[in-house]
Write a protein that holds these residues in place. Structure first.
Motif, PDB file in Angstrom:
ATOM      1  N   UNK A 243       0.834  -1.206   0.000  1.00  0.00           N
ATOM      2  CA  UNK A 243       0.000   0.000   0.000  1.00  0.00           C
ATOM      3  C   UNK A 243       0.865   1.251   0.000  1.00  0.00           C
ATOM      4  N   UNK A 244       1.916   1.261   0.814  1.00  0.00           N
ATOM      5  CA  UNK A 244       2.820   2.419   0.840  1.00  0.00           C
ATOM      6  C   UNK A 244       3.490   2.620  -0.510  1.00  0.00           C
ATOM      7  N   UNK A 245       3.913   1.541  -1.112  1.00  0.00           N
ATOM      8  CA  UNK A 245       4.553   1.651  -2.422  1.00  0.00           C
ATOM      9  C   UNK A 245       3.599   2.257  -3.443  1.00  0.00           C
ATOM     10  N   UNK A 246       2.342   1.815  -3.413  1.00  0.00           N
ATOM     11  CA  UNK A 246       1.352   2.355  -4.344  1.00  0.00           C
ATOM     12  C   UNK A 246       1.054   3.821  -4.055  1.00  0.00           C
ATOM     13  N   UNK A 247       0.948   4.165  -2.784  1.00  0.00           N
ATOM     14  CA  UNK A 247       0.712   5.558  -2.396  1.00  0.00           C
ATOM     15  C   UNK A 247       1.816   6.462  -2.932  1.00  0.00           C
ATOM     16  N   UNK A 248       3.055   6.064  -2.740  1.00  0.00           N
ATOM     17  CA  UNK A 248       4.175   6.897  -3.176  1.00  0.00           C
ATOM     18  C   UNK A 248       4.312   6.902  -4.698  1.00  0.00           C
ATOM     19  N   UNK A 249       4.002   5.775  -5.321  1.00  0.00           N
ATOM     20  CA  UNK A 249       4.049   5.738  -6.785  1.00  0.00           C
ATOM     21  C   UNK A 249       3.032   6.702  -7.389  1.00  0.00           C
ATOM     22  N   UNK A 250       1.793   6.637  -6.908  1.00  0.00           N
ATOM     23  CA  UNK A 250       0.741   7.512  -7.429  1.00  0.00           C
ATOM     24  C   UNK A 250       1.078   8.980  -7.190  1.00  0.00           C
ATOM     25  N   UNK A 251       1.585   9.266  -5.999  1.00  0.00           N
ATOM     26  CA  UNK A 251       1.945  10.654  -5.681  1.00  0.00           C
ATOM     27  C   UNK A 251       3.083  11.138  -6.570  1.00  0.00           C
ATOM     28  N   UNK A 252       4.120  10.321  -6.691  1.00  0.00           N
ATOM     29  CA  UNK A 252       5.267  10.719  -7.498  1.00  0.00           C
ATOM     30  C   UNK A 252       4.931  10.899  -8.961  1.00  0.00           C
ATOM     31  N   UNK A 253       4.148   9.981  -9.518  1.00  0.00           N
ATOM     32  CA  UNK A 253       3.778  10.099 -10.930  1.00  0.00           C
ATOM     33  C   UNK A 253       2.903  11.321 -11.171  1.00  0.00           C
ATOM     34  N   UNK A 254       2.014  11.628 -10.227  1.00  0.00           N
ATOM     35  CA  UNK A 254       1.186  12.835 -10.374  1.00  0.00           C
ATOM     36  C   UNK A 254       2.048  14.092 -10.352  1.00  0.00           C
ATOM     37  N   UNK A 255       2.996  14.143  -9.437  1.00  0.00           N
ATOM     38  CA  UNK A 255       3.874  15.305  -9.366  1.00  0.00           C
ATOM     39  C   UNK A 255       4.654  15.481 -10.656  1.00  0.00           C
ATOM     40  N   UNK A 256       5.115  14.386 -11.222  1.00  0.00           N
ATOM     41  CA  UNK A 256       5.851  14.476 -12.481  1.00  0.00           C
ATOM     42  C   UNK A 256       4.980  14.962 -13.629  1.00  0.00           C
ATOM     43  N   UNK A 257       3.709  14.553 -13.637  1.00  0.00           N
ATOM     44  CA  UNK A 257       2.813  15.021 -14.699  1.00  0.00           C
ATOM     45  C   UNK A 257       2.584  16.526 -14.605  1.00  0.00           C
ATOM     46  N   UNK A 258       2.587  17.046 -13.389  1.00  0.00           N
ATOM     47  CA  UNK A 258       2.386  18.482 -13.221  1.00  0.00           C
ATOM     48  C   UNK A 258       3.645  19.275 -13.545  1.00  0.00           C
ATOM     49  N   UNK A 259       4.777  18.598 -13.536  1.00  0.00           N
ATOM     50  CA  UNK A 259       6.053  19.298 -13.664  1.00  0.00           C
ATOM     51  C   UNK A 259       6.940  18.591 -14.688  1.00  0.00           C
ATOM     52  N   UNK A 260       6.766  18.894 -15.966  1.00  0.00           N
ATOM     53  CA  UNK A 260       7.543  18.215 -17.002  1.00  0.00           C
ATOM     54  C   UNK A 260       9.039  18.492 -16.916  1.00  0.00           C
TER      55      UNK A 260
END
Length: 270
Positions: A243-260
């Motif tokens: 669950x932690x891995x998924x939480x951090x993955x989703x958060x990190x990928x979202x941040x990257x989408x906002x910041x090319x």
């Protein structure tokens, strides 16, 4: 690289931990400031915020986690203040963080968990330096949610006597009144930046209904994007390695989408 610091406020000395990414001379980094929840600490339950901060730093973010006054290793009296003091302390930590010469002022993120989510929203609408919000299991109705957490006995004692003990914290009438006066859902319209909300479907402390309420509220804005993720088996603290891995993955990928401009998330594994 991690460093411990003390950030002084008029009513408390705040214990702060900085997680630096690998850096080159003159390079600036996006900033994440983590806001913990009710009577929590900068470590987090089962080291949630330690794991998150290290993962974010590994992926290039300068990350700061801190104890609110009266929590963790900070001085002060948590229960004597209220939402206004939590907002003030968050802004003071922002002042400190943004004084560092390696921070990109255009990429400032508040990450709030539980009550810290409500604090992050209300800080962001008052402080235009905050550009994005990440909300993990955020409180939507501070008075109702905190009253449910502390239970009817403690709540009635505060009403009758002006204060009461809760797990060693002396909660005052002022603290409870400040929760009643806080309306983060209504304030969402004042934040113009992008927002990510992640909640656990198995959260029995702050029901995942809050995520849907926030999604709707943020969608009604004229500016800023909003995304929501529901983790099916996750509890309030996102317990468990997967669950932690998924939480951090989703958060990190979202941040990257906002910041090319930022490098790709490295799929951090706990």
């Amino acid at each position: 690289m991690e460093h411990q610091r003390i950030v002084k406020t008029p009513l408390a000395d705040l214990a702060v931990t900085l997680h630096y990414p690998q850096t080159k001379r003159g390079e600036s980094h996006p900033l994440i400031v983590i806001c913990h929840g009710f009577t929590g600490t900068r470590i987090g339950v089962d080291r949630l915020f330690v794991q998150a901060a290290r993962a974010f730093a590994e992926s290039g973010y300068l990350t700061i986690r801190f104890d609110y006054g009266g929590c963790g290793e900070s001085t002060g009296d948590y229960g004597a203040g209220g939402m206004d003091r939590l907002i003030e302390e968050t802004r003071t930590v922002l002042d400190y963080a943004l004084s560092l010469d390696c921070v990109d002022l255009s990429r400032v993120i508040l990450l709030g968990h539980s009550l810290g989510g409500a604090v992050a929203i209300q800080t962001a609408v008052r402080d235009k330096r905050v550009k994005r919000l990440v909300l993990w299991a955020p409180v939507a109705h501070p008075l109702a949610d905190i009253s449910r957490v502390i239970g009817p006995r403690v709540y009635k004692a505060i009403q009758a006597e002006g204060q009461a003990d809760y797990l060693g914290y002396t909660l005052t009438e002022r603290f409870i009144q400040s929760m009643a006066d806080a309306h983060p859902l209504q304030e969402t319209k004042r934040f113009r930046g992008d927002v990510l909300v992640i909640h656990g479907a198995s959260d029995d402390i702050i029901p995942s209904d809050a995520a849907f309420l926030y999604q709707k509220a943020f969608w009604l804005r004229s500016d800023g994007q909003s995304d929501k993720e529901i983790l099916v088996q996750a509890d309030h603290y996102f317990t468990g390695s997967s669950t932690r891995t998924e939480l951090l993955r989703l958060t990190g990928e979202w941040l990257n989408r906002q910041d090319p401009r930022h490098s790709e998330w490295n799929h951090w594994i706990i």
